[in-house]
Design a protein around this motif. Structure first.
Motif, PDB file in Angstrom:
ATOM      1  N   CYS A  72      23.901 -68.356  14.970  1.00 31.56           N
ATOM      2  CA  CYS A  72      24.860 -68.254  16.050  1.00 31.56           C
ATOM      3  C   CYS A  72      26.315 -68.723  15.777  1.00 31.56           C
ATOM      4  O   CYS A  72      26.989 -68.717  16.612  1.00 31.56           O
ATOM      5  CB  CYS A  72      24.370 -69.238  17.064  1.00 31.56           C
ATOM      6  SG  CYS A  72      24.410 -71.042  16.801  1.00 31.56           S
TER       7      CYS A  72
ATOM      8  N   CYS B 141      26.548 -71.969  11.398  1.00 35.03           N
ATOM      9  CA  CYS B 141      25.079 -71.723  11.728  1.00 35.03           C
ATOM     10  C   CYS B 141      25.239 -70.037  11.135  1.00 35.03           C
ATOM     11  O   CYS B 141      26.169 -69.479  11.858  1.00 35.03           O
ATOM     12  CB  CYS B 141      24.526 -71.833  12.914  1.00 35.03           C
ATOM     13  SG  CYS B 141      23.147 -71.071  13.427  1.00 35.03           S
TER      14      CYS B 141
ATOM     15  N   CYS C 283      22.615 -74.208  18.651  1.00 36.45           N
ATOM     16  CA  CYS C 283      21.097 -73.821  18.880  1.00 36.45           C
ATOM     17  C   CYS C 283      20.012 -74.415  18.252  1.00 36.45           C
ATOM     18  O   CYS C 283      18.932 -74.223  18.519  1.00 36.45           O
ATOM     19  CB  CYS C 283      21.113 -72.429  18.329  1.00 36.45           C
ATOM     20  SG  CYS C 283      20.854 -72.187  16.474  1.00 36.45           S
TER      21      CYS C 283
ATOM     22  N   CYS D 255      22.205 -76.775  13.246  1.00 35.68           N
ATOM     23  CA  CYS D 255      23.092 -76.196  14.054  1.00 35.68           C
ATOM     24  C   CYS D 255      23.360 -77.197  15.379  1.00 35.68           C
ATOM     25  O   CYS D 255      22.219 -77.368  16.124  1.00 35.68           O
ATOM     26  CB  CYS D 255      22.898 -74.807  14.504  1.00 35.68           C
ATOM     27  SG  CYS D 255      23.816 -74.158  15.675  1.00 35.68           S
TER      28      CYS D 255
HETATM   29 ZN   LIG Z   1      22.900 -71.940  15.664  1.00 39.55          ZN
END
Ligand SMILES: [Zn+2]
Ligand SMILES: [Zn+2]
Length: 654
Positions: free
Chosen positions: A386, A383, A404, A401
Motif C-alpha cells: 500500500c 510498504c 495496513c 506498515c
Molecule cells: Zn501497507
C-alpha cells in the motif's frame, strides 16, 4: 378549504449536497399541526426517498403553495434545533464553503428515544454567587475581565497563562462569573484529559449539578441526555471537546476555548470548521463574552489582540520569569554517531533533577522506531503493498506498515534495491528503554497513544510522554527534557514553529520554577525563533513575529485561504466555474504526491489527485467561500464526476 396560517413549514433536509442546501416547503397535515414546531426533527419525502430534516419555521399562508407534499411525520416534539444554532450553522456553512446539513450533523447528536422520555433532573435552586477573581489578580486586565462577566457584560480576552498556572481553576472562575450574572457558559478544550481537569475545577467552584460534559466519546444515550439538559436549560454551564462548541446553551454569556493551537480543535469532517473560529462566530452572533486562553498564543488569537477585538490578559514579564523553570537549549549534532542519540545536557538535567521528583521527557513520536529509511539512498521505507510508511514496532521486530499493518519480513528499497535500513527517528518506546538503561533502578512511566496517564506521584521517576499526553505532577516536575526539537520545527508545515513552541510551553508549564531548582533542556537549534521564544518564555512576542511573517507571505490568519483537493479534472472544473473575488490568486494545482508526509488523506485513492490553493484578502473571504460553494452547487446539480474537498484556512498547511 382556505389555507390557514399553520398549514406549511420550511424544512432543512439532511442532505449534504451544495445545490440542495436551502429550506424546502412542506404542507403540515392537521394531525401534526401541534407537534410541528420550529426546531423539531421531521421525516419528509425528498426526490422519491424518505429523508430526515429539521423544521426551521412555519410559513405564513401567502408564502405557501397549495401543491406542497406533506410532512410524513414529526419524529419527536423535542425542538433540538434552536434559532441561535440554526443561524450559527448558516454562518459556519457560509464561512467554510460547506452545507448547513453537514454543520448540523456535527452540532446535534443523534436522537435516542428512551432518553428523551426520561424525567429530566431539575435545575439546582439558588443563584451562583459572583466569584472572587482569585488567580486572575496576577494578570493585567484579569480581575476586570471576571468582574465584567459577573456584571453581565461581554468582555473578550486572549489570556496567556503563567507557567505553573492552575488554569482549570481560572477557567472555572470565569464560567462562575458568567453564571452569577444569570447567564450560561460554554467551555471547549482539546481532549478528555483536559475535560477531566476542568470538570473537577467546575465542580469545586459551582457544585456538582450546574454543568454537564459533552464529548464525542460518550455513548449515544449519555450524549443525547446531556445535550437535552443543555437545550432544556437544566444545565447552565457546558464543558466539552470540539463538538460542544455548538451546544445550545441558554442565555450564553461566555465562550471559552482552551489551547486553541491544538489541532484536535480542528474538525476532520466536512466542512472542517475550527472550534476557535466557531466560538468567535458565536461571540459575534450572540454578543457574548469570549476567552481564548493557553500557555501559548496562536497567530489567530494574536490577530484578535492586534486588531483590538480582544484584550490581552497576561502577567508581568518579571513575574513570568520568576515562575518559569531555567531552560537551556542543546544541539543534536552528535546524534548521527552510532549508539549516541541524546546530548550530554539531557543526561545532566535528568541526573540533577531525579533525586528531587519526577522528570518529564517529551518525545514527539509514538512507537519504537517510527520512521525508517534506506541505508543507501535514504528514501523512506514504504510498504510494498500500500506504499504506507514502515516502522519498527519493537527491538528486533520486522518492519511493519503503519497504514495496513502488514509485516514486511524481507524489506527491499523500492528506489535502489538495498535491503538494509536505518532509523530516522526514535519513538517514546525506544527512548524509555534507553533512559531506563541509563538510570537503572529509576521507575519509568510512559504516557502516550493508547495509555495516557492523568497524573504521576510526587517521587523520583522518568516520565516519558508524547506531546499532549504529559501527566500532571502534583508538586511540579523537578526537571524536563524536550527531545527531537529540530524535527518538530523543521516539519514542512506553516505552523511548525508555532506548534513546536506550543508543545514545549505546555510541557514546561508543569515544571517547578527556577527558584525551586526546576530546570529543563530542549534539544533543538538555539538559533531557531521558536527555541528563542521558549528560552525567554515569550509566547506573545513569538506570535507577533509570526503574524508579521504570515502577513508578508499572504497566509492565514492575515489572508483567507481555501484549499481544494481532488481529481485533477474536478479541481480544474470547480476553479473554472468559480467567480473568484477580485484580487484573489490561485496557486497550483499541484500533484498531491508532492506531499508524501500526509498519508491517509481522502485524496489518496486518486492517482491523479491534485491540490490547489486560492487566497484573498480577509475582506473578500466570505465572497471566496460563496463563489466556491456556488460552483460546487452547479457541479453537484449536474452530477459532474469527482468530488472536491474544500477546506478554509486548514490547520495543516504545507
Ligand atoms: Zn501497507
Ligand atoms: Zn534505497
Amino acid at each position: 378549504m382556505p389555507p390557514s396560517a399553520t398549514d406549511a413549514a420550511r424544512v432543512l433536509v439532511d442532505i449534504g449536497l451544495a445545490h440542495l442546501d436551502r429550506p424546502f416547503d412542506y404542507a403540515v397535515p392537521p394531525d401534526w399541526d401541534e407537534a410541528a414546531r420550529p426546531g423539531v426533527r421531521v421525516r419528509v419525502r425528498f426526490a422519491g426517498r424518505r429523508r430526515s430534516g429539521y423544521l426551521l419555521e412555519r410559513v405564513s399562508p401567502g408564502a405557501a403553495r397549495s401543491d406542497l407534499a406533506p410532512i410524513e411525520r414529526v419524529v419527536s416534539d423535542e425542538p433540538v434545533l434552536t434559532p441561535e444554532i440554526a443561524e450559527l450553522a448558516r454562518r459556519v456553512a457560509d464561512h467554510y464553503a460547506g452545507t448547513r446539513a453537514d454543520v448540523l450533523r456535527l452540532a446535534i447528536p443523534p436522537r435516542h428515544a428512551r432518553t428523551e422520555a426520561a424525567t429530566p433532573r431539575p435545575r439546582p435552586d439558588g443563584d451562583v454567587p459572583a466569584p472572587a477573581p482569585s488567580g486572575w489578580t496576577h494578570y493585567r486586565a484579569g480581575s476586570s475581565f471576571v468582574t465584567a462577566l459577573a456584571d453581565g457584560d461581554a468582555p473578550r480576552a486572549v489570556a496567556t497563562m503563567r507557567p505553573g498556572e492552575d488554569w482549570p481553576d481560572l477557567l472555572a472562575i470565569a464560567a462562575a462569573a458568567a453564571a452569577s450574572s444569570g447567564r450560561g457558559a460554554l467551555l471547549v478544550v482539546p481532549d478528555t484529559k483536559d475535560v477531566a481537569r476542568v470538570d473537577a475545577a467546575l465542580t469545586a467552584r459551582l457544585g456538582p449539578d450546574r454543568h454537564v460534559l459533552l464529548q464525542a466519546e460518550q455513548g449515544p444515550s449519555a450524549r443525547y441526555r446531556r445535550f437535552l439538559a443543555v437545550r432544556r436549560g437544566q444545565a447552565q454551564v457546558v464543558l466539552g471537546t470540539r463538538s460542544a462548541t455548538y451546544a445550545p446553551v441558554h442565555r450564553l454569556g461566555l465562550v471559552v476555548v482552551w489551547d486553541d493551537g491544538d489541532d484536535l480543535l480542528a474538525e476532520p469532517r466536512a466542512p472542517y470548521p475550527h472550534a476557535r473560529d466557531v466560538a468567535l462566530m458565536r461571540a459575534h452572533q450572540q454578543g457574548c463574552g469570549l476567552l481564548i486562553a493557553g500557555f501559548a498564543r496562536t497567530a489567530e488569537a494574536h490577530r484578535l489582540v492586534r486588531t483590538g477585538w480582544a484584550a490581552p490578559v497576561r502577567a508581568d514579564r518579571d513575574h513570568v520569569r520568576h515562575r518559569a523553570p531555567a531552560v537551556a537549549a542543546a544541539t543534536d549534532e552528535r546524534a548521527g554517531l552510532h549508539g549516541r542519540r541524546l546530548p550530554q545536557e539531557v543526561f545532566g538535567v535528568v541526573r540533577r533533577a531525579l533525586p528531587h521528583g519526577p522528570v518529564l521527557v517529551q518525545v514527539p513520536r509514538h512507537g519504537y522506531r517510527p520512521v525508517v529509511a534506506c541505508q543507501g539512498c535514504r528514501a523512506l521505507a514504504r510498504c510494498a503493498v500500500c506504499a504506507g510508511p514502515l516502522e519498527q514496532p519493537a527491538e528486533s521486530a520486522p518492519l511493519q506498515c503503519q497504514r495496513c499493518g502488514r509485516s514486511e519480513e524481507q524489506w527491499r528499497c523500492a528506489e535502489c534495491g538495498r535491503d538494509d535500513w536505518r532509523a530516522v527517528s526514535v519513538g517514546e518506546g525506544r527512548t524509555a528503554l534507553e533512559l531506563g538503561r541509563a538510570f537503572p533502578g529509576t521507575p519509568v512511566r510512559r504516557s502516550g497513544m493508547g495509555h495516557v496517564l492523568a497524573d504521576v506521584p510526587d517521587e523520583p521517576a522518568l516520565v516519558v510522554a508524547t506531546p499532549g499526553a504529559e501527566p500532571v505532577a502534583a508538586g511540579g516536575y523537578a526537571g524536563a527534557a524536550l527531545l527531537d526539537g529540530d524535527a518538530l520545527v523543521a516539519r514542512a508545515d506553516l505552523r511548525a514553529g508555532e506548534e513546536a513552541l506550543r508543545r514545549w510551553l505546555n510541557a514546561l508549564a508543569g515544571v517547578r520554577p527556577a527558584g525551586e531548582a526546576g530546570a529543563a533542556v530542549v534539544v533543538a537549534d538555539p538559533g531557531h525563533r521558536a527555541v528563542q521564544a521558549l528560552l525567554r518564555w515569550d509566547p506573545a512576542g513569538f506570535a507577533d513575529r509570526e503574524l508579521d511573517e504570515r502577513s508578508e507571505a499572504r497566509l492565514p490568519p492575515a489572508w483567507r485561504l481555501a484549499e481544494l483537493t481532488g481529481p485533477a479534472a474536478a479541481v480544474a472544473d470547480l476553479l473554472e466555474r468559480s467567480e473568484l473575488p477580485p484580487g484573489s490568486d490561485v496557486l497550483g494545482p499541484f500533484p498531491t504526491s508532492a506531499h508524501p508526509s500526509s498519508p491517509g488523506r481522502p485524496d489518496d485513492g486518486h492517482a491523479d489527485a491534485v491540490r490547489a490553493l486560492v487566497r484573498c484578502r480577509l475582506t473578500e473571504g466570505l465572497a471566496l467561500s460563496r463563489a466556491l460553494r456556488e460552483a460546487a452547487g452547479v457541479r453537484s446539480a449536474r452530477r459532474e464526476p469527482g468530488s472536491v474537498r474544500v477546506r478554509i484556512d486548514p490547520v495543516d498547511l504545507q
